[in-house]
Motif scaffolding. Sequence first.
Motif, short mmCIF file in Angstrom:
data_model
loop_
_atom_site.label_atom_id
_atom_site.label_comp_id
_atom_site.label_asym_id
_atom_site.label_seq_id
_atom_site.Cartn_x
_atom_site.Cartn_y
_atom_site.Cartn_z
N THR A 163 50.28 29.14 27.63
CA THR A 163 49.58 30.04 26.33
C THR A 163 48.05 30.64 26.36
OG1 THR A 163 51.08 28.85 25.21
CG2 THR A 163 50.13 29.33 23.30
N ASP A 164 47.73 29.84 26.72
CA ASP A 164 45.96 29.09 26.42
C ASP A 164 44.44 30.06 27.12
OD1 ASP A 164 43.16 28.54 24.91
OD2 ASP A 164 42.70 28.32 26.85
N VAL A 165 46.03 30.40 28.68
CA VAL A 165 45.35 31.22 29.37
C VAL A 165 45.28 32.62 28.83
CG1 VAL A 165 45.43 31.59 32.03
CG2 VAL A 165 44.97 29.24 31.34
N ARG A 166 46.95 32.83 28.68
CA ARG A 166 47.46 34.53 28.67
C ARG A 166 47.04 34.80 27.18
NH1 ARG A 166 53.92 35.91 26.50
NH2 ARG A 166 53.26 38.20 26.76
N ARG A 167 46.62 34.03 26.18
CA ARG A 167 45.34 34.54 25.21
C ARG A 167 44.39 34.99 25.83
NH1 ARG A 167 41.58 32.59 22.01
NH2 ARG A 167 42.09 30.16 23.00
N ARG A 168 43.73 33.87 26.54
CA ARG A 168 42.30 34.93 26.84
C ARG A 168 42.68 35.76 28.12
NH1 ARG A 168 38.42 29.91 27.13
NH2 ARG A 168 39.21 28.00 25.92
N THR A 169 43.87 35.52 28.46
CA THR A 169 43.42 36.43 29.65
C THR A 169 43.71 38.38 28.67
OG1 THR A 169 45.90 36.53 30.01
CG2 THR A 169 43.46 35.87 32.11
N ASP A 170 44.37 38.42 27.98
CA ASP A 170 45.22 39.50 26.94
C ASP A 170 43.87 39.18 26.56
OD1 ASP A 170 47.77 39.33 27.89
OD2 ASP A 170 48.38 38.42 25.68
N VAL A 171 42.87 38.71 26.01
CA VAL A 171 41.22 39.54 25.19
C VAL A 171 40.97 39.69 26.00
CG1 VAL A 171 39.31 38.77 24.64
CG2 VAL A 171 41.50 37.70 23.12
#
Length: 180
Positions: A163-171
Motif C-alpha cells: 500500500t505504501d510503495v504503491r502510494r509513493r510510486t503513484d505520486v
Amino acid sequence: MDELRVPYPATEIAAAWQRERPGTPTGSIEIVTPILWLAKLFAHDRTRVLREAGIDAATLDLLSVLRRSGAPYVLTTREIARRTLVTAGAVSQRVARAEREGLVTRAPGAEGNRSVDVSLTRAGHELIERSVDAVLGRETDLIASLSAPEREALAALLDRLFTDVRRRTDVRRRTDADAG
C-alpha cells in the motif's frame, strides 16, 4: 531447462556494499532482494503449473476476476481493468483473445454505448475452476513452511508495504506525467 541458481544471501550483499562503499544506503537490500528473488521463483513455478493446466497468466487473471465477482460472473471492462491493475488496452486484448477461445462473451453494457460487459462462459467457468485449484494448491504447498500465525503476520506486513510503495510510486508517476 536452466537450473535456477541460488543467489548469495541478501545479508552478504548488504555487507559487501557496506565494505566496498561505506555509507551506501543498504537498508532495503534484505527486504527488497528476497522479495524479488521470491517473485522470480513464484513466477517461474506458476508459469509451469499454468502450462500444465492449459492456461496462460493473462487469461487466468481475466477469468479469475470474473469468477470472483460472483454469479452471474459479469463485469465491465473498466471494472476488470481496475481489479486486475492492467491498462484498458491490455484488458481489451485479453478479452478479445478469451472471446475467440470461447471463454468469455462481450455485450454492450448498461452504462451506455461506451460500456462493455464481459461474461464468463461455461467453458471459461470450467477452465478457471480447474486452473485455480492447480495454481492455489501449488502456491499453498510452496508456503507450507510458514505457520498460520507467520502467514498472517507476513500477509499484513506485505499489505502495508504494498500500500505504501504503491502510494509513493503513484505520486512519482503523476508528478512525472505532469512534468512531461
